[in-house]
Design a protein around this motif. Structure first.
Motif, PDB file in Angstrom:
ATOM      1  N   GLN A 369      44.272  42.344  47.801  1.00  0.00           N
ATOM      2  CA  GLN A 369      44.871  43.471  48.511  1.00  0.00           C
ATOM      3  C   GLN A 369      45.863  44.125  47.552  1.00  0.00           C
ATOM      4  N   PRO A 370      45.640  45.396  47.138  1.00  0.00           N
ATOM      5  CA  PRO A 370      46.367  45.953  45.996  1.00  0.00           C
ATOM      6  C   PRO A 370      47.711  46.608  46.292  1.00  0.00           C
ATOM      7  N   ASP A 371      48.188  46.529  47.531  1.00  0.00           N
ATOM      8  CA  ASP A 371      49.397  47.279  47.887  1.00  0.00           C
ATOM      9  C   ASP A 371      50.673  46.545  47.455  1.00  0.00           C
ATOM     10  N   PHE A 372      50.733  46.145  46.181  1.00  0.00           N
ATOM     11  CA  PHE A 372      51.880  45.380  45.682  1.00  0.00           C
ATOM     12  C   PHE A 372      53.179  46.185  45.783  1.00  0.00           C
ATOM     13  N   ALA A 401      40.017  36.205  34.795  1.00  0.00           N
ATOM     14  CA  ALA A 401      39.067  37.317  34.744  1.00  0.00           C
ATOM     15  C   ALA A 401      38.610  37.713  36.142  1.00  0.00           C
ATOM     16  N   ARG A 402      38.427  36.726  37.032  1.00  0.00           N
ATOM     17  CA  ARG A 402      38.018  37.054  38.408  1.00  0.00           C
ATOM     18  C   ARG A 402      39.141  37.762  39.161  1.00  0.00           C
ATOM     19  N   ASP A 403      40.391  37.334  38.947  1.00  0.00           N
ATOM     20  CA  ASP A 403      41.525  38.057  39.546  1.00  0.00           C
ATOM     21  C   ASP A 403      41.543  39.508  39.065  1.00  0.00           C
ATOM     22  N   TYR A 404      41.360  39.670  37.780  1.00  0.00           N
ATOM     23  CA  TYR A 404      41.363  41.006  37.162  1.00  0.00           C
ATOM     24  C   TYR A 404      40.249  41.867  37.731  1.00  0.00           C
ATOM     25  N   ALA A 407      41.035  42.929  41.229  1.00  0.00           N
ATOM     26  CA  ALA A 407      42.030  44.011  41.231  1.00  0.00           C
ATOM     27  C   ALA A 407      41.378  45.351  40.896  1.00  0.00           C
ATOM     28  N   GLN A 408      40.469  45.364  39.923  1.00  0.00           N
ATOM     29  CA  GLN A 408      39.743  46.592  39.591  1.00  0.00           C
ATOM     30  C   GLN A 408      38.992  47.111  40.813  1.00  0.00           C
ATOM     31  N   HIS A 409      38.290  46.206  41.486  1.00  0.00           N
ATOM     32  CA  HIS A 409      37.540  46.615  42.668  1.00  0.00           C
ATOM     33  C   HIS A 409      38.473  47.102  43.773  1.00  0.00           C
ATOM     34  N   ALA A 410      39.601  46.429  43.947  1.00  0.00           N
ATOM     35  CA  ALA A 410      40.532  46.820  45.011  1.00  0.00           C
ATOM     36  C   ALA A 410      41.060  48.232  44.790  1.00  0.00           C
TER      37      ALA A 410
END
Length: 533
Positions: A369-372, A401-404, A407-410
């Motif tokens: 969820q990207p709303d940091f 790499a999976r976290d990254y 984040a790209q997808h989010a």
């Protein structure tokens, strides 16, 4: 040769570019700007340091271009929508809680005024209709209200309150003419009512507690993009290493300069394209021929990029900053084996490519969820925070790499949500024109094409934001009749990235459902924790 200079003041640096009137970048310069954080959600800068950085960048750009100062016909500025507070004779007025004298700029990303924004939203008023229904703490009226409530001495000392792009023009010309772009987008000025102060809603200012702001403090004359704002003074010319008398154009907010510099690439239709200026944060700017009101999306803004057009502006408060944070908080980031000047993003892209199967599918069990730093659009809720689901006991580079990737997808799902909000009100865009630092990130670009189903257009121009500002200077100098003429001559070509469709589109449709569910769940968690506290 006649050239124009564009100056872009971003979050961490001032940059300058020297351009031919055909749009070729001949030289560029950059200088860092320090940001201080005296408390959580506070972000401040010094206008004196900003001007020194501008001077350094301009001199470096001219030197690299190998042109003489008399070749420069026009100068344009863009900058972040930060608040600059000036006192008598232009002296800086501290906005720092401890009163540090050089801290006179509240940065755009500063969220200290979130409670004040909430108060304004509860009161309401016509100007809020033109910011998606909710004002943001990133805008200037909440910041001014905070200043009045918590720093009364600074409030009393204030003689001018500037948007940073306008302060730069003032510093360069000594004049008082301000940008219609800044006033409309960040100050609640209703530009469609006029450019000589008619757009201030005095009843609204009274209602929110800012009725004592005089016209002199917040502006009485507003110029549209492409207008001549003034001419370079002798003192400013000496600082910049240029000749006095150069035409200085009315300024733009940095994202809007990026829209100006990109929407015309390859001769495309202006109203079918959404400009994405993707750097520390991301702005999504589209032009419409009639006003379109989209809940949670800023605008409609009249005449802020091109005369006769309205603009819609969505955005994400953290984009490049989100990727940086995701990488920095993972233990494996310190152990990555980088080669030479290899970027972390390139190393992670390469690691993802070596995993079995399609890269996009590697995020199947990892959801972010990207709303940091809150949600700018379309939820318009700065209180939101991020989240990560699907963690395991592994903490190696593959896990990073999976976290990254998640984040790209989010970030792409966030863009899809903005597009859907616009489409619900009848405004459909079929292409994304991407500029800024993330335009150099292949994974970011392909993810956006796959997730949104839009063509992604990437300008060949390496400095499109600076180009947009240089267009302001060229038009102000009379080298083009108007901005559309400058865009036609200077924008250049672009390449396109197509969405892949099929299984990848179906995969992202499911992931998008998870994205929306995580947003709902975060709101539910917050409501639970609010009970009884």
């Amino acid at each position: 040769m006649s050239v124009a200079i564009g100056v872009d003041v971003g979050t961490g640096s001032a940059r300058a570019g020297v351009f031919s009137l055909e749009g070729a970048v001949l030289g560029a310069g950059v200088a860092a700007i320090e940001t201080t954080h005296p408390a959580p959600d506070f972000a401040q800068q010094s206008s004196a340091e900003i001007w020194r950085a501008v001077a350094h960048a301009v001199r470096a750009a001219v030197a690299e271009a190998g042109v003489t100062p008399d070749a420069v016909v026009g100068l344009g500025f863009d900058a972040t929508c930060s608040l600059v507070v000036s006192g008598a004779d232009g002296a800086p007025v501290s906005v720092d809680p401890e009163g540090r004298a050089d801290q006179d700029v509240i940065l755009w990303m500063d969220h200290r005024a979130t409670p004040e924004a909430d108060d304004i939203n509860r009161i309401g008023g016509t100007p809020l209709d033109y910011v998606g229904g909710r004002i943001s703490p990133e805008m200037e009226m909440p910041k001014l209200l905070w200043l009045k409530q918590y720093l009364p001495r600074a409030w009393a000392d204030m003689r001018r309150a500037w948007d940073l792009p306008d302060w730069l023009v003032h510093k360069a010309t000594g004049g008082e003419t301000r940008s219609l772009c800044s006033a409309v987008c960040k100050w609640t000025y209703l530009g469609h009512l006029g450019q000589a102060g008619e757009g201030w809603d005095r009843g609204f200012l009274d209602a929110i507690g800012l009725g004592d702001l005089t016209a002199e403090v917040i502006g009485t004359a507003f110029a549209p993009p492409g207008a001549l704002a003034g001419r370079l003074t002798e003192s400013a010319a000496a600082d910049l290493g240029l000749q006095p008398g150069i035409a200085v154009g009315a300024s733009l907010i940095d994202a809007h300069a990026g829209a100006l510099g990109t929407l015309g690439v390859a001769g495309g239709d202006l109203v079918s394209r959404l400009a994405m200026i993707a750097g520390t944060s991301t702005c999504h700017i589209g032009l419409t021929r009639e006003p379109v009101f989209v809940p949670g999306v800023w605008g409609p803004y009249f005449g802020v990029v091109l005369g006769g057009y309205w603009a819609l502006e969505g955005g994400q408060s953290a984009a490049g900053a989100l990727l940086d944070a995701v990488i920095a908080r993972h233990a494996a980031s310190a152990t990555l084996d980088l080669r030479g000047d290899e970027r972390v993003s390139d190393a992670l892209d390469a690691r993802l490519a070596k995993m079995l199967g399609e890269t996009a599918f590697q995020s199947r069990d990892r959801h972010l969820q990207p709303d940091f730093h809150g949600n700018r659009s379309p939820l318009a809720e700065p209180w939101r925070r991020g989240g990560l689901d699907g963690l395991t006991l592994h903490g190696d580079a593959d896990d990073l790499a999976r976290d990254y990737l998640a984040a790209q997808h989010a970030l792409a799902y966030g863009t899809r949500a903005i597009l859907e909000a616009m489409a619900a009100e009848g405004e459909v865009f079929d292409s994304l024109v991407v500029s800024g630092g993330l335009a150099k990130n292949p994974l970011y670009l392909q993810s956006h094409a796959d997730v949104t189903g839009c063509r992604v257009v990437v300008p060949a121009q390496q400095e499109p934001v600076l180009l947009g500002s240089a267009m302001l200077g060229a038009v102000a100098a009379g080298r083009f009749a108007d901005l559309p003429s400058a865009m036609a001559a200077m924008s250049g070509e672009a390449r396109e990235i197509a969405p892949r469709g099929g299984k990848i589109a179906a995969y992202h449709a499911k992931k998008y459902q998870v994205f929306r569910r995580m947003q709902d769940d975060h709101a539910a968690y917050r409501a639970i924790m609010a009970e009884g506290w």
